[in-house]
Scaffold this active site. Sequence first.
Site, PDB file in Angstrom:
ATOM      1  CB  CYS C  92      -0.935  -0.002   1.199  1.00 38.64           C
ATOM      2  SG  CYS C  92      -1.753  -1.580   1.384  1.00 38.64           S
ATOM      3  CG  HIS C 383      -6.503   1.214   0.472  1.00 39.54           C
ATOM      4  ND1 HIS C 383      -5.441   1.875  -0.077  1.00 39.54           N
ATOM      5  CD2 HIS C 383      -5.974   0.198   1.196  1.00 39.54           C
ATOM      6  CE1 HIS C 383      -4.318   1.277   0.298  1.00 39.54           C
ATOM      7  NE2 HIS C 383      -4.608   0.247   1.057  1.00 39.54           N
ATOM      8  CB  CYS C 414      -0.019   1.441   7.606  1.00 40.09           C
ATOM      9  SG  CYS C 414      -1.781   1.410   7.234  1.00 40.09           S
TER      10      CYS C 414
END
Lengths: 456, 285, 427
Positions: C92, C383, C414
């Site tokens: 990510c 996301h 994160c």
Amino acid sequence: MNDWYRNFANSGVGTTITRQLGLPRPAVLRRYEPGQPLLPGPAVVGSAAAGRLADRLTALLQDAGVPVQSLGTADGPEDGERPAAVLLDATGLTGPADLAGVHAFLAPAVKRLRPSGRVLVLADPPAEAATPAQAAARQALDGLVRSVAKELRGGSTANLVLVPAGAEEALAAPVRFFLSGRSAYVDGQQVTVSAPVAPAVQDEERPLTGKVAVVTGAARGIGAAIARVLARDGAHVVAVDVPAAGQALAGIANEVGGAALQLDITAADAASRLVEHLRERRYAGVGPGVDIVVHNAGITRDKLLVNMDADRWNTVMTVNLQAQLDLTQALLDADGLLRPAARVVCVSSQSGIAGNRGQTNYAASKAGVIGMVRAWAPEFAGRGATINAVAPGFIVTEMTASMPVGTREVGARLNSLQQGGLPVDVAETIAWLAQPASGGVNGQVVRVCGQSLLGA
Amino acid sequence: MAERTVLAEAPNLPALFGRAALSARGRGGDLPATRLARVGVPVDAAQAADYARVCGFPLTDTLPVTFPHLLAFPLQVALMADPAFPLALPGLVHVRNSISSIRPVRASAELDVEVWAERFAAHVRGATVDLCASVSTGGTEVWRGRSTYLARGATAPAGAPDADVTVDVVALDRTAAQWRVPADTGRRYAKVSGDVNPIHLSTLSAKAFGFKRAIAHGMWVQARALAALSGRLPEAADVDVAFRKPLFLPSTVTLGTEQVDGGWDLAVRNAGSGAEHLVGTVRPR
Amino acid sequence: MAAPTRKAAIVGGNRIPFARSNSRYARASNQDMLTATLDGLVARFGLQDERLGEVAAGAVLKHARDFNLTRESVLGSRLAASTPAYDVQQACGTGLEAAILVANKIALGQLESGIAGGVDTTSDAPMAINEDMRRVLLAVNSAKTVQQRLKALAGIRPGQLLPEVPRNAEPRTGLSMGEHAAITAAEWEIGREEQDELAVASHRNLAAAYDRGFFDDLVTPYLGLARDQNLRPDSSPEKLATLQPVFGKGEGATMTAGNSTPLTDGASAVLLGSDEWAAAKGLPVLAHLVDAQTAAVDYVHGGEGLLMAPVHAVPVLLARNGLTLQDFDFYEVHEAFASTVLATLKAWEDPAYCKDTLGLDTPLGAIDRSKLNVNGSSLAAGHPFAATGGRIVATLAKLLHEAGPGKRGLISICAAGGQGVVAILES
């Protein structure tokens, strides 16, 4: 968007059938392509009286590489090619008697005109006439030109340019426009020129080189065509449309090598955001600023007046009229952002001139645009800039493609050219008004309607 | 001096299992002093790679810490299948395994392997015996293994010591990982290890030996747990694990780890019931 | 002796609206979405046929055929084909890491301009063939004779025909990211209510930002979607309170579909350049990427939470730049889960944790929550893993630009594998 009927009427079988049935025979119009000569053949130039423009016209044509036939040969049976254009200098008329010269010149000349030919008459404005007789003669030309336009076939057009005394320098741009393929769907119209602040020299192949053009409603339809034509003529296009149309907008911006600006022009801060955007960016390699603004964004929300809710009314008025006012005012107020010799072109509509059932809101907004343009013209002239309106007639777009066939076909044929126009026809007219050389065309409303029967 | 037999090639495990099953009855007496050995055994690189994949070790130039067991195991089985061995092979339960990795073993090494049995010990439920192995290369011992097997109901000789099958670990409350152990784990491990004991292969074959379903090889569970600590294990280490409840296939299990004394304590438990399958320690040597 | 460096300018960004998994972009591949995003950026900044320094982008879930995803996307875009490109992958953190890579090269003078981006689809995710089947097919492929080939094919067993579906689980722990986050949430005693409140704020902030046209020059519609599909402007704590927990166990479970990010498809890109390049191109500078830091934690055996690495990265970044946690006008903390954001903030406020785990004499302290994710974040937008970094960088850069010169923002993202990527932007 293909004109099936025009294609049919121009096919071998179609030609026979339409002829025998007496059906309209719409021609394939001569449209502009880069690199094309101004005219596909020679021009005939004549004078009705002691005209002051014939020599200027002849020089202008020769500069553009157009062979000019003498008056003597215009009606000669064998001599040379048929003319592609007939230009009449009708200035200097003193009274109706002088109109005989008009007839004497035009009748044989127009008879020999090629298909997609051009008849262009230059005249003095009736309003400036010294006597009623002079005014009568000048005004008579209006009826004459409109009628010639209706008589012409084969995609030919007739238009009238009024040239006040002292505005002769402004002549080149309109003459070139009306003769060229750019004016394919402009027919039976009248344009009054005024003295340009500064004579402009332009590259006729890319007249908009180095210019920054903002086009609203550019994602599709007429707006996309405007973006393409302006870019073809050399402009750096800032394509504006609502955020929801962003994907198509990005496609157009990338196609024309311009930039996409997603902006809802009716947002409260739309004007300030446009100004900020133009201040932040320096397009076309020069300082911040814009040369050409095309207010094209528009919507319809049709309903009969008695059934129309306030929302439909207000939305149309906001997008079609208020936004044009607000954005233009903001650009005028933004110090130096609207460059000297700026060109603002506002898209009006035939409905704004002729009215249209179910379009009280739309027609009102588009008529308002005309009022706005005329009112602003003097201020623009003061800055060396221009503001004009273009009023499209029946233009074949994705929107009209979804209309019922009957309505569409009737709409498309109710004009002297017997066919609907294309978005590019509107775009060409706008691009012409945006040219540096068009400084003498200000406060005008140019209809791109093929001489529509509506509101004519 | 113990008798030492050097075998020219690895014993055939399925044949041994068969022979051991047929000669299970009538065994007894003391552990034989026999030592079985092989010398100059090349590591099968393809087998090592398959083994690493099945157990979750990274494929490197050094052998997984548990891999030398695969070389010793057939010899150990041969020892146990011999009629002279006092306990019947079927029914032996692997309850503890200790490994001393003295130094990393290169996958390209030729290895000498020697196995023997010792510590016949008394257990509350029977008797245990340790099958030991020593692996050396170039005359240097590099790896040592000790597998403790429990024979339920068997009797250790008089005077035998008490069995030592306990491994103590700290509380391991934190779950470091969770694995799904698929149903074919026993078959996959059997393929790479040669340990084709039927209790690991299928529900049907396991039922024949009294298990409700196939169970995972203890050595696979141990290898999988150590593989999870790859890169964090001391180069030279003593590994000591106790096998507790059988790991029935398929299952989801958790791994608990904690750093202790420069090494690790670890436990593999059933993710649902929490039943312990394995506890173990790893300490630097 | 270090070469003199300059700060890379963030000129602007573009992304496509993020779509829920298996919905509007179900038929779009990573390359489709990244190409569309690049083309939108090209259109926004008039970069047609422009040879940029490089394009760095990546995806977390990638097909084998996408080995050169970014380069292929560039070739399909309106950028000059002579623009080099390479793939980046840091879970990510991919999007932000790509921006850092490009920015660093600009800072070193190796580049004058570049695009950093990311894309991910969970709808068109790669599905691997069964490992055994794959080995059989590899053997077939390498067989030299018909006999060898037939022999290899004979090795196929019915069970091998089942594909291996990628799981949203950490390979080393077998736990899903949500399960990891639930462990952290329990450790830090993050309550259900505060998580739901954060989620509601995210939706409201994002909706408001769309309504005021904030995203007009950050987002280009794609396949008929003009806003993030996951956005629920009418979200409320009452509605979220009705949802059942999906991560964590028993009474203490607090994490629901409402306060966790859903699987999403989308792509983003950020245009970076030197100040000189931007000036020469007549493009604005929204902000500069001042500095960045990555960190990683041992979430497997080390006892730290999977998503806690940014907590470790930020103090290092602050110390290097002589800043405190309070010296920022905006905070963009990626909302992988509402609980992650809250645990991050709580950890920075915790004296014992800051001392024992981060080795700080004093805790970093609390932040002004009104400066946090002011235009919404991943809970509302969604996301698409690698695309989140680009979304945040462009959003923050524009926020800082709007706020005026000298404003500062902190990004904290994160990532899977116990990693964190953080950065400072300044207008």
